[in-house]
Write an enzyme that holds these catalytic residues in place. Structure first.
Site, PDB file in Angstrom:
ATOM      1  N   CYS A  65      10.847  50.561  30.129  1.00  0.00           N
ATOM      2  CA  CYS A  65      11.424  49.683  29.107  1.00  0.00           C
ATOM      3  C   CYS A  65      11.904  50.596  27.980  1.00  0.00           C
ATOM      4  CB  CYS A  65      10.437  48.622  28.649  1.00  0.00           C
ATOM      5  SG  CYS A  65       8.890  49.236  27.945  1.00  0.00           S
ATOM      6  N   HIS A  98      -7.558  62.173  37.383  1.00  0.00           N
ATOM      7  CA  HIS A  98      -8.829  61.760  36.785  1.00  0.00           C
ATOM      8  C   HIS A  98      -8.998  60.242  36.734  1.00  0.00           C
ATOM      9  CE1 HIS A  98      -9.523  65.730  34.314  1.00  0.00           C
ATOM     10  NE2 HIS A  98      -9.024  65.965  35.522  1.00  0.00           N
TER      11      HIS A  98
HETATM   12  C1  RB5 Z   1      13.549  45.709  24.315  1.00  0.00           C
HETATM   13  O1  RB5 Z   1      14.335  45.687  23.178  1.00  0.00           O
HETATM   14  C2  RB5 Z   1      12.241  46.438  24.042  1.00  0.00           C
HETATM   15  O2  RB5 Z   1      11.475  45.700  23.169  1.00  0.00           O
HETATM   16  C3  RB5 Z   1      11.504  46.690  25.336  1.00  0.00           C
HETATM   17  O3  RB5 Z   1      12.338  47.387  26.205  1.00  0.00           O
HETATM   18  C4  RB5 Z   1      10.251  47.550  25.280  1.00  0.00           C
HETATM   19  O4  RB5 Z   1      10.479  48.699  24.544  1.00  0.00           O
HETATM   20  C5  RB5 Z   1       9.004  46.906  24.918  1.00  0.00           C
HETATM   21  O5  RB5 Z   1       7.963  47.596  24.908  1.00  0.00           O
END
Ligand code: RB5
Length: 150
Positions: A65, A98
């Site tokens: 993400c 680990h």
């Molecule tokens: C998306 O904008 C962002 O919030 C997501 O990709 C992530 O970083 C959340 O942890």
């Protein structure tokens, strides 16, 4: 190795790079998306990769993400999933050796492609070390997961 991978919009571009690299290096990749840069919700993708591991379709998972944080939080809600954000090769390797980490979370807005590739290689080439102290700690984590949910 069978590897499940997924990303939200914050990790989309890095995922594309990693899927290509993994296939080039001979891994069997299950790419759960996202397949376009439009906004998505990271828990949906964490669930897909987590289920693939729980069901034995994949041995390891990679979730991307923006920061890696949301993906790791969501993936760790699933039984048997041990996910962590690692942006260095030491943590990626030791997390497996680990802690029996089975999902690597990456931040597509944090790490560059070249380093991410090295981190992924470290993660996938590591194996859990079946030593007494690591097994005992893993069993304590599993006890927390199974018995102490409240
Ligand atoms: C998306 O904008 C962002 O919030 C997501 O990709 C992530 O970083 C959340 O942890």
């Amino acid at each position: 190795m069978h590897v499940a991978i997924a990303a939200d919009h914050g990790g989309f571009e890095l995922k594309q790079q990693l899927v290509a690299m993994l296939r080039q290096e001979g891994h069997q990749v299950i790419d759960f998306g996202t397949h376009a840069p439009e906004r998505t919700d990271y828990p949906d993708y964490a669930l897909l990769v987590g289920r693939a591991i729980q069901q034995g379709q994949a041995e390891r998972g990679i979730l991307i993400c923006g920061s890696g944080v949301g993906m790791s939080i969501a993936a760790n809600k699933l039984r048997g999933i041990r996910a962590a954000v690692c942006h260095d090769t030491y943590s990626a390797r030791q997390g497996v050796e680990h802690d029996d980490m089975n999902v690597l979370a990456l931040g597509g807005r944090v790490i560059g492609t070249a380093l991410a590739i090295e981190v992924v290689r470290a993660f996938l080439s590591a194996q859990f070390l079946n030593r007494d102290q690591y097994l005992a700690r893993l069993q304590k984590v599993q006890h927390m997961e199974q018995e102490l949910k409240e």
